[in-house]
Design an enzyme around this catalytic site. Structure first.
Site, PDB file in Angstrom:
ATOM      1  N   ASP A 192       1.318  -1.484   0.128  1.00 29.97           N
ATOM      2  CA  ASP A 192       0.249  -0.086   0.119  1.00 29.97           C
ATOM      3  C   ASP A 192       0.872   1.390  -0.307  1.00 29.97           C
ATOM      4  O   ASP A 192       2.209   1.325  -1.021  1.00 29.97           O
ATOM      5  CB  ASP A 192      -1.259   0.213   0.959  1.00 29.97           C
ATOM      6  CG  ASP A 192      -2.502   0.716   1.020  1.00 29.97           C
ATOM      7  OD1 ASP A 192      -2.203   1.282   0.762  1.00 29.97           O
ATOM      8  OD2 ASP A 192      -3.757  -0.092   0.889  1.00 29.97           O
ATOM      9  N   HIS A 247      -3.745   6.360   4.278  1.00 34.55           N
ATOM     10  CA  HIS A 247      -4.420   5.311   3.418  1.00 34.55           C
ATOM     11  C   HIS A 247      -3.865   3.777   3.531  1.00 34.55           C
ATOM     12  O   HIS A 247      -4.709   2.678   4.592  1.00 34.55           O
ATOM     13  CB  HIS A 247      -4.395   4.903   2.085  1.00 34.55           C
ATOM     14  CG  HIS A 247      -5.307   3.834   1.260  1.00 34.55           C
ATOM     15  ND1 HIS A 247      -4.699   2.364   1.131  1.00 34.55           N
ATOM     16  CD2 HIS A 247      -6.286   3.926   0.595  1.00 34.55           C
ATOM     17  CE1 HIS A 247      -6.142   2.225   0.493  1.00 34.55           C
ATOM     18  NE2 HIS A 247      -6.270   3.162   0.120  1.00 34.55           N
ATOM     19  N   ASN A 340     -14.055   0.464  -6.480  1.00 31.69           N
ATOM     20  CA  ASN A 340     -15.224   1.576  -6.021  1.00 31.69           C
ATOM     21  C   ASN A 340     -15.745   2.052  -7.357  1.00 31.69           C
ATOM     22  O   ASN A 340     -16.909   2.858  -7.651  1.00 31.69           O
ATOM     23  CB  ASN A 340     -14.082   2.824  -5.608  1.00 31.69           C
ATOM     24  CG  ASN A 340     -13.864   2.560  -4.028  1.00 31.69           C
ATOM     25  OD1 ASN A 340     -13.879   0.908  -4.152  1.00 31.69           O
ATOM     26  ND2 ASN A 340     -13.428   3.474  -3.442  1.00 31.69           N
ATOM     27  N   SER A 415     -11.355  -0.538   0.245  1.00 36.37           N
ATOM     28  CA  SER A 415      -9.881  -0.660   0.271  1.00 36.37           C
ATOM     29  C   SER A 415      -9.801  -1.280   1.917  1.00 36.37           C
ATOM     30  O   SER A 415      -9.801  -1.805   2.310  1.00 36.37           O
ATOM     31  CB  SER A 415      -9.198   0.827   0.274  1.00 36.37           C
ATOM     32  OG  SER A 415      -9.100   0.920  -1.102  1.00 36.37           O
TER      33      SER A 415
END
Length: 731
Positions: A192, A247, A340, A415
């Site tokens: 990530d 994130h 998404n 996520s």
């Protein structure tokens, strides 16, 4: 390359103002008696000793063999008696089913000292008269951790907060109860934007490359990466995977934020170790090359799972697919966000890497707090495997120049759903380390909570359930699956409420449900008659059942379910109802206020967190309390119909206020006139001993509170406790 989250402003506290009253009913969110993920605590002067069984010799049923076993047994008992005398220990109770005993030690000898002394006496355990000796570990009624913001984590434990649907969660609390403190540290690679490895809730959850020396600018383990102590930054090509985006830290907290540390939040599996692999930059972007390198590093350094909350649409990279497949060939499970784009990944545009047709990928969609598919979530009947919570998910974020301990925030996206699945996979592997990723994936998909909202949207047709995944027996091809006897238990005084949600395989149907409650102290088992219906036979899939227990003590509650294939499953929990302090003889008055003779006696108390009841206690305004009582009814009143009453005196500087609880448990001002005293429970038929669960909640004003309870006969005679409960409430 897109990352899947949407930040949302989050209110840390919800202020609740009541116009009237000193206390407010508050039903427990959840109570059970599994071992929580807490530091081990023990009863200080007790140990459990398993006696060695005689070894058979010669023909099993011969007189010589029986005589030899009898001689061995006598020698073992003689040695045990000598050890008890040496320690000054007495047998408290015997566990017949396992051949063990609980020993009570003198106050001067701790359990740890006794164990050390026994081990010293028998350095070779094979020669000892016992097979093992261990502390008497404490068990707790609540497995929910004490992290201050756990209430914000609806995905872990949804009680209906903020307008959500109760139990629209992954059953994390039940899973934590199930595993206790057992399990192995499973490494999860978070591929990530990096991780804030200094965060108060994550610093203890970091994977450590033990062969690397931090900061010496040398590739000590010769794996091709310098100073990769906790992972690596493939975006900036250095050994510092600090998160500069938020994130990755948010995803890592969902997986493994430290539980029960009175800080922030709790991750799905608190013992997981996070390998920080940064390949996305501060803007949240990266490329396939760095992603492939990160996957190879995870595989090389032994991570069995990776959480991948990133991707893009229509970017079908073969290199990325092959890297993921190669990882799978070496035993690696790749958890990926479904995207998404609110689109169907079966039809396109497809989201990658989740849409690769690879068996070691689990593609994850997102649900909201009402168990609906999130409006933004990708889906696909064949290309998306299951869903997990992904809307307004509260987790860790990096600290800034003013906050070095780290921060917390709520984000939305697939996520956020992805690390939930990675965390449960780690939980499963920790309990069954010999499983391959195929078995772990199968468990995750077979154990979902089936939902109509997801039925045609993904392979499993449901939302992740950690507890069900732990207890599921994965069948072989063509095998019938035994039903799962799942239930949630809430304790209020002497009343137990259980929501049972057993499930069977796709061809099965629950046809029988039996409850058995055992009292270990008496050794008795009984099939109880629940309030409002019969026990034993019940064809419904979900049912709420209420049991009234006879009094304080320890009870084991077992549910046995049978399906139409005559396969059975069972589950049980143990709950302890603490004893209540005595409040002396009752005081009786007739309708005119004149005294009447009574032999009624009262016991009652106030408890913090339901652990121990006291008749005199100091609490803070923020402490949730549990107030309950027990009436030993006047023999001449047994069988009569009466109202139960609860009232309280609140002395103030210039006046004394009196309050009473009505049938809804709401506090009302009382003028002290017997005729106006509201009933707390109306027209109950008195038994010899009657439990009175009064309320659960927080007191809303500082001061001193005197609490009374009792019963009022139909002729107006009032019997109440003579000695009040004395509560000092501090700011």
């Amino acid at each position: 390359m897109n990352t899947y989250f949407t930040p949302r402003a989050h209110s840390l506290k919800l202020a609740i103002l009541l116009a009237l009253g000193l206390f407010s009913p508050l039903h427990a969110e959840y109570h059970s008696d599994g071992v929580g993920l807490l530091e081990a605590q023990v009863v200080p002067n007790q140990i459990i000793v398993k006696l060695r069984q005689p070894k058979p010799s010669g023909a099993v049923d011969s007189q010589e063999a029986l005589a030899a076993q009898a001689a061995q047994r006598a020698e073992i008992l003689e040695q045990i008696a000598a050890l008890q005398a040496e320690l000054g220990a007495k047998r408290n109770r015997k566990f017949s089913s396992i051949g063990a005993e609980l020993w009570e030690l003198p106050a001067t000898i701790s359990g740890a000292d006794a164990i050390q002394q026994l081990q010293h006496s028998y350095p070779n355990i094979e020669e000892a008269p016992f097979e093992y000796v261990e502390p008497n570990y404490k068990l707790f009624t609540q497995a929910l951790p004490n992290d201050r913001d756990l209430g914000n984590q609806w995905g872990m434990n949804n009680t209906g907060q903020s307008g959500g649907k109760a139990d629209a969660d992954i059953d994390a609390a039940e899973a934590w109860d199930r595993i206790g403190t057992t399990g192995n540290d499973i490494v999860v690679a978070v591929i990530d934007t990096g991780i804030d490895y200094q965060h108060e809730d994550l610093k203890d959850a970091l994977w450590v490359n033990a062969k690397e020396v931090a900061g010496n600018k040398v590739d000590d383990d010769q794996n091709g990466y310098v100073d990769d102590v906790n992972g690596y930054d493939f975006a900036n090509k250095d050994g510092d995977p600090m998160d500069d985006n938020h994130h990755g830290t948010h995803c890592a907290g969902i997986i493994a934020a430290k539980g029960n540390n009175k800080k922030g939040v709790a991750g799905v599996y608190w013992k997981a170790k996070i390998m920080a692999l940064k390949f996305l930059d501060a803007e949240g972007g990266g490329d396939v090359a760095d992603a492939v390198t990160a996957i190879e590093y995870a595989r090389q350094m032994g991570a069995k799972i990776s959480s991948n909350s990133w991707g893009c649409t229509s970017c079908n990279s073969q290199a990325l697919a092959e890297a993921i497949k190669a990882a799978g060939d070496s035993g690696h499970l790749f958890i990926a966000a479904a995207g998404n784009h609110a689109g169907d990944n079966d039809q396109g545009p497809k989201n990658y890497p989740s849409s690769y047709d690879l068996e070691n990928i689990i593609a994850v969609a997102a649900t909201d707090r009402n168990d609906q598919l999130a409006s933004f979530s990708g889906y696909g009947k064949t290309s998306v495997d299951l869903a997990a919570p992904g809307v307004d998910i509260y987790s860790t974020t990096p600290g800034d120049s003013t906050t070095t301990t780290g921060q917390y925030a709520a984000y939305s996206g697939t996520s956020m759903a992805t690390p939930y699945v990675a965390g449960v996979a780690a939980l499963l592997w920790s309990q069954s380390p010999t499983l391959g990723w195929t078995e772990v994936k199968k468990r995750l998909l077979l154990s979902v909570d089936k939902l109509d909202s997801l039925a045609d949207k993904m392979v499993a047709g449901g939302r992740l359930n950690a507890y069900s995944a732990l207890i599921l027996d994965v069948p072989k091809e063509g095998d019938k699956v035994p039903p799962v006897a799942k239930f949630d238990l809430t304790q209020e005084g002497l009343k137990l409420t259980v929501d049972s949600t057993p499930s069977s395989d796709k061809d099965g149907q629950i046809v029988n449900r039996t409850w058995i409650i055992s009292s270990p102290a008496s050794g008795a088992d009984f099939a109880p008659m629940p309030s409002g219906g019969e026990s034993g036979v019940d064809a419904f899939i979900t049912v709420k059942t209420v049991f009234d227990l006879p009094g304080p003590g320890t009870y084991t509650i077992k549910l046995i379910v049978t399906d139409n294939d005559k396969l059975s499953g069972e589950n049980e929990w143990t709950v302890t109802i603490p004893g209540l302090p005595e409040l002396g003889n009752g005081v009786g008055t007739d309708p005119n206020g004149d005294p009447v003779a009574t032999t009624a006696t009262f016991a009652a108390g106030v408890a913090l967190d339901g652990i121990a009841y006291e008749k005199k206690i100091e609490v803070n305004l923020t402490n949730p309390v549990d107030v309950m009582g027990q009436i030993k009814v006047e023999p001449g009143h047994v069988g009569e119909v009466a109202d139960l009453v609860v009232f309280a005196e609140f002395p103030m500087e210039n006046q004394t206020l009196w309050f009473m609880l009505n049938t809804a448990g709401i506090p009302l001002l009382w003028d002290q006139k017997p005729a106006t005293l509201a009933a707390f429970r109306r027209k109950v038929r008195l038994t010899d001993s009657y439990p009175v669960p009064m309320y659960k909640g927080e007191f809303l004003a500082a001061g001193v509170l005197h609490i009374y309870f009792g019963y009022r006969l139909q002729n107006g005679t009032l019997i109440k406790n003579g000695e009040f409960m004395d509560v000092t409430i501090k700011q």
